[in-house]
Design an enzyme around this catalytic site. Structure first.
Site, PDB file in Angstrom:
ATOM      1  N   HIS A 157     -11.254 -39.740  30.134  1.00 50.43           N
ATOM      2  CA  HIS A 157     -10.493 -40.963  29.908  1.00 50.43           C
ATOM      3  C   HIS A 157      -9.027 -40.872  30.320  1.00 50.43           C
ATOM      4  O   HIS A 157      -8.530 -41.680  31.094  1.00 50.43           O
ATOM      5  CB  HIS A 157     -10.583 -41.362  28.431  1.00 50.43           C
ATOM      6  CG  HIS A 157      -9.620 -42.444  28.060  1.00 50.43           C
ATOM      7  ND1 HIS A 157      -8.348 -42.176  27.552  1.00 50.43           N
ATOM      8  CD2 HIS A 157      -9.693 -43.784  28.182  1.00 50.43           C
ATOM      9  CE1 HIS A 157      -7.724 -43.315  27.359  1.00 50.43           C
ATOM     10  NE2 HIS A 157      -8.500 -44.296  27.723  1.00 50.43           N
TER      11      HIS A 157
ATOM     12  N   THR B 197       0.861  -1.188   0.000  1.00 52.88           N
ATOM     13  CA  THR B 197       0.000   0.000   0.000  1.00 52.88           C
ATOM     14  C   THR B 197       0.898   1.239   0.000  1.00 52.88           C
ATOM     15  O   THR B 197       1.909   1.275   0.708  1.00 52.88           O
ATOM     16  CB  THR B 197      -0.905   0.013   1.243  1.00 52.88           C
ATOM     17  OG1 THR B 197      -1.863  -1.045   1.131  1.00 52.88           O
ATOM     18  CG2 THR B 197      -1.664   1.334   1.351  1.00 52.88           C
TER      19      THR B 197
END
Length: 874
Positions: free
Chosen positions: A829, A134
């Protein structure tokens, strides 16, 4: 012939391929009447005609396709060659003439901003922000043409080349337009996000603002003011010290200046301006239909919009209303599977889960559970967060915070407990009998008989059906799975959880601490997942005896795994043992409740790293000896507890009973998950059989394309429906799934899109990574980061650091010295198995696999729940 120049009022989103994302968005805004400074786009047609003047560009682009984007030096040199080459080319005269004509039409006396606008830019899933160049305050014909030339070349900046490579964009298919826009000379500039970029809240507008040009904020030379606005009200103001500003020079270009002392600490925008700009942002969002990243500037009190692009970093919202406020938690975090799930997997889960369909929502390829109605009820609000502590402590904290908010409490609950009271009454009666009346040792036989019957019934129901009927049987069997599971297995799981809670409370109340509890969890009898881990150890011990078989399995592939074993000396013996293991556990895999994941029976090589890791880090027979030792330690802990209670017969009797219940029912806590994998695997085989038939008929290109359809769509397809829609539908679903895989799902989110996190409080060492303590002990060792268990390379003494674990990860636990995960809770778990194996574990450590690096020496404190990085290791 395509136009080389288009003015803003000539373009909209339909001209994306001509003017790129930035240009198309500015055209949309301009046409819609927003205050956009005038300008025009030098189109992609101009860029293509410019590139066409080069005879070398094709060869240079070919080199980009052979580039390893991790080879930064090569990337830098190649990018520099291409940019230099492009800047040496002349801009064709017809293009120059059109640009100059457009420039004169707007005004030669203005200064201009010259910005790149790529065709792969400002898209919903990739912004490309800052990848090309830009230029600001450009004045005069010569400078304008020069900077347009530089914009074209900037398509091949190092960062742009790397970004395209990373995101899978074809270098030949990305074209550049250049936006030329009249510069305003702002007193103030800023960036506005119409949804909070920090937490995703779609109702919060976040504004950064400072003095001068917005480049000061973008480039990071100034800390801008931060303002947040929600539904028209300013909810946050952080006024920073703004020491510098960037301003336009009269002759062109910009200058960075020190701001006057009296201005540095002033609030940049007035409260009225903040509210007005936020309102403007929401209007722009409404126009585009999605949250926007907006650049604005204020000149003489007037607000101009100079850019707007979609915010691509937000996690997608589920399809529910934002009001009233609702809170949702991730089903995947609860199940230790946070990856995106394909449509078939999602539809299968939604079919078998016991929640009413309005309670489970899809977002970003994941499932979220919405229990807001339950949480609005005073009983649900009191009980549910406590239950969640065992599943995911971090989620429990976040949910607890949301449900205390005034806007959540303001909505009365419509829930009536009358509908669930008979079920709860039945469940609690069964649990009471399990806790205090029934023989816990008899439960295993009953559960396993139920499991065998359920599996047999399903297989028989699928025997003599085909086509759509077979798929409808799959659907009906999945729908009724939990209806049978809850009364037959549910009381056992609940009995384990309640016995654990009671033991903890009574140990603390009667003995002063619960330090023996983790010993009672070791080597639980009958745990089907623990037995699976032990059998992995047996396979490893067998493989030690056959070096040639070991060499073969290191390079074997799934397609001919068993066939190849037959050609290796001693291979048949290992093949028999391995096949026996697969006959029992072949339905399992990581993320196993996602039906689309490859099972171990389909991809047996997934198990090889775990077997080899066991061989490296565990002595022969050591895994069985450790299990026996765990049983002895649990028995010894029980004796120590009971000895301390011998003086009180009642307490002794209650404690002895609870320990027995805890250990027997704890051994059954994985059975329901195992049964589910058996059912899912049978259903998967049925679905893929039908998919093969659809491939043979030319309806599906490949069998696994079935994964991108829902179960209902597969049924429709088998009935001859949806056939014409298949190519489009599959392409869209595959593209969306790829995007979903890049997203990081929030653990807890609200209907406003806010990702809610609440940090754990306490005193921890400086720099410690804090999680939840789930398995006691303190261990130091080398970190082994494992993202997928099938890729694990664990060695002796290493600490397993993973995003999450489920039963598919169990084979690695024998080799790990400790466990650290990003997801989990006390009763998930990995935590239970870690306690059973007696290794320290800390779970719920955000970004553990990123914050901890491979090979670092770390300390895992499973007592207090944190991880310390001690050194970088080797």
């Amino acid at each position: 012939m395509n136009a080389h120049v288009l003015f803003f009022d000539e373009v909209d989103r339909s001209r994306l391929l001509d003017v790129g994302g930035k240009g198309a968005n500015l055209g949309e805004l301009s046409k819609a009447g927003f205050s956009v400074p005038e300008g025009f786009c030098v189109t992609t047609a101009a860029y293509k005609d410019f590139i066409a003047t080069s005879s070398d560009m094709d060869g240079l682009l070919d080199e980009l396709y052979t580039l390893d984007r991790n080879d930064l030096e090569r990337l830098r040199k190649l990018g520099e060659w291409i940019r230099t080459h492009l800047l040496q080319l002349e801009i064709p005269t017809p293009i120059k003439n059109e640009i100059i004509k457009a420039w004169k039409a707007i005004g030669t006396h203005y200064a201009y901003a010259v910005r790149s606008s790529a065709t792969a830019e400002d898209l919903p899933t990739a912004s490309f922000a800052g990848q090309q160049d830009t230029y600001l305050n450009i004045r005069g014909e010569k400078e304008l043409l020069r900077h347009i030339h530089h914009c074209w070349a900037s398509l091949f900046t190092d960062r742009a080349i790397a970004y395209r490579g990373k995101n899978g964009f074809d270098h030949r298919q990305v074209y550049l337009s250049v936006v030329v826009q009249r510069m305003v000379q702002p007193e103030i500039a800023g960036i506005m996000f119409t949804a909070d970029p920090a937490n995703g809240n779609r109702k919060v507008v976040s504004i950064d603002a400072s003095y001068g040009l917005g480049e000061a904020i973008v480039s990071g030379i100034v800390s801008a003011d931060l303002y947040k606005v929600k539904t028209g009200e300013i909810i946050q103001k952080n006024v920073s010290e703004k020491k510098k500003g960037i301003y336009a020079l009269p002759e062109g270009g910009t200058i960075t200046k020190d701001l006057p002392k009296e201005q540095q600490k002033q609030q940049t925008l007035t409260d009225e301006q903040i509210r007005n700009i936020a309102r403007l942002g929401k209007q722009i969002e409404d126009h585009f239909g999605s949250p926007q990243d907006v650049e604005f500037c204020v000149e003489k009190g007037k607000v101009y919009v100079v850019q707007s692009r979609p915010i691509t970093s937000l996690y997608p919202l589920p399809d529910i209303r934002q009001e009233p406020l609702q809170v949702l938690f991730s089903f995947g975090h609860f199940q230790m599977m946070t990856d995106a799930i394909k449509p078939l997997g999602i539809s299968v889960i939604k079919t078998f889960v016991p929640f009413p369909k309005q309670y489970i929502q899809e977002a970003g390829g994941r499932l979220y559970v919405d229990l807001s109605e339950i949480l609005r009820h005073k009983i649900g609000r009191k009980i549910f967060p406590k239950i969640m502590i065992n599943m995911d402590e971090a989620a429990s904290r976040a949910i607890g915070e949301v449900i205390q908010r005034p806007e959540f409490l303001a909505i009365p609950s419509k829930l009536s407990l009358q509908t669930v009271r008979p079920f709860l009454s039945f469940l609690m009666k069964e649990v009471w009998k399990n806790l205090f009346k029934r023989d816990p040792a008899a439960a295993r036989g009953k559960v396993e008989a139920y499991m065998q019957q359920t599996w047999t019934d399903l297989r028989e129901s699928l025997l003599n059906v085909s086509g759509a009927k077979r798929l409808e049987v799959v659907q009906s069997e999945l729908l009724r799975f939990f209806k049978g599971l809850i009364p037959n297995v549910g009381p056992n799981i609940l009995s384990f959880f309640l016995s654990a809670m009671l033991l903890k409370k009574l140990l603390i109340r009667w003995l002063g601490d619960d330090k023996e509890l983790h010993q009672l969890n070791k080597s639980l009898s009958g745990n089907i997942t623990s037995e699976m881990g032990l059998q992995i150890g047996d396979l490893a011990d067998l493989l030690r005896e056959f070096p040639e078989v070991e060499a073969y399995v290191k390079t074997a592939d799934d397609r001919n795994f068993y066939h190849g074993l037959a050609d290796v000396p001693d291979g048949e013996q290992f093949q028999r043992a391995f096949a026996n293991f697969i006959s029992t556990y072949g339905s399992r895999c990581p993320g196993e409740i996602d039906l689309t994941r490859p099972r171990w029976r389909e991809a047996p090589t997934q198990l090889i790293p775990a077997i080899l890791g066991h061989m490296r880090s565990v002595e022969p027979g050591e895994h069985r000896q450790k299990f026996i030792q765990g049983e002895q330690e649990a028995k010894a802990a029980e004796q120590r507890i009971l000895e301390r209670l011998q003086g009180n017969r009642f307490k002794y009797k209650v404690m002895k009973r609870l320990i027995k219940v805890y250990r027997y029912y704890g051994g059954l806590r994985e059975h329901h998950k195992y049964l589910l994998t058996l059912i899912l695997d049978e259903c998967k085989q049925a679905i893929l059989t039908e998919a093969e038939d659809l491939v043979q008929k030319g309806i599906l290109p490949e069998v696994e394309d079935a994964y991108y359809l829902t179960l209902e769509e597969m049924i429709q397809l088998a009935k001859g429906q949806l056939i014409e829609e298949m190519p489009r539908l599959l392409a869209e679903r595959k593209e969306k799934h790829e995007w979903h895989q890049t997203l990081r799902p929030p653990r807890v989110m609200t209907s406003e899109g806010e990702s809610v996190t609440v940090s754990r409080t306490g005193e921890f060492p400086a720099g410690a990574l804090v999680g939840s303590p789930v398995s006691a002990g303190v261990v130091e060792g080398k970190a082994r980061i494992v993202l997928k268990p099938e890729e694990a390379q664990l060695h002796q003494g290493e600490i397993l650091v993973a995003p999450h674990t489920d039963p598919g990860w169990t084979p690695l636990f024998q080799s790990a010295q400790a466990l650290v995960t990003e997801v989990g809770g006390l009763m998930t778990h990995g935590s239970v198995v870690a306690r059973e194996y007696g290794i320290p574990a800390v779970v719920g450590v955000d970004d553990a696999t990123k914050m901890i690096r491979q090979g670092q020496r770390i300390r895992v404190d499973g007592n207090q729940g944190y991880v310390e990085v001690l050194s970088d290791g080797e």
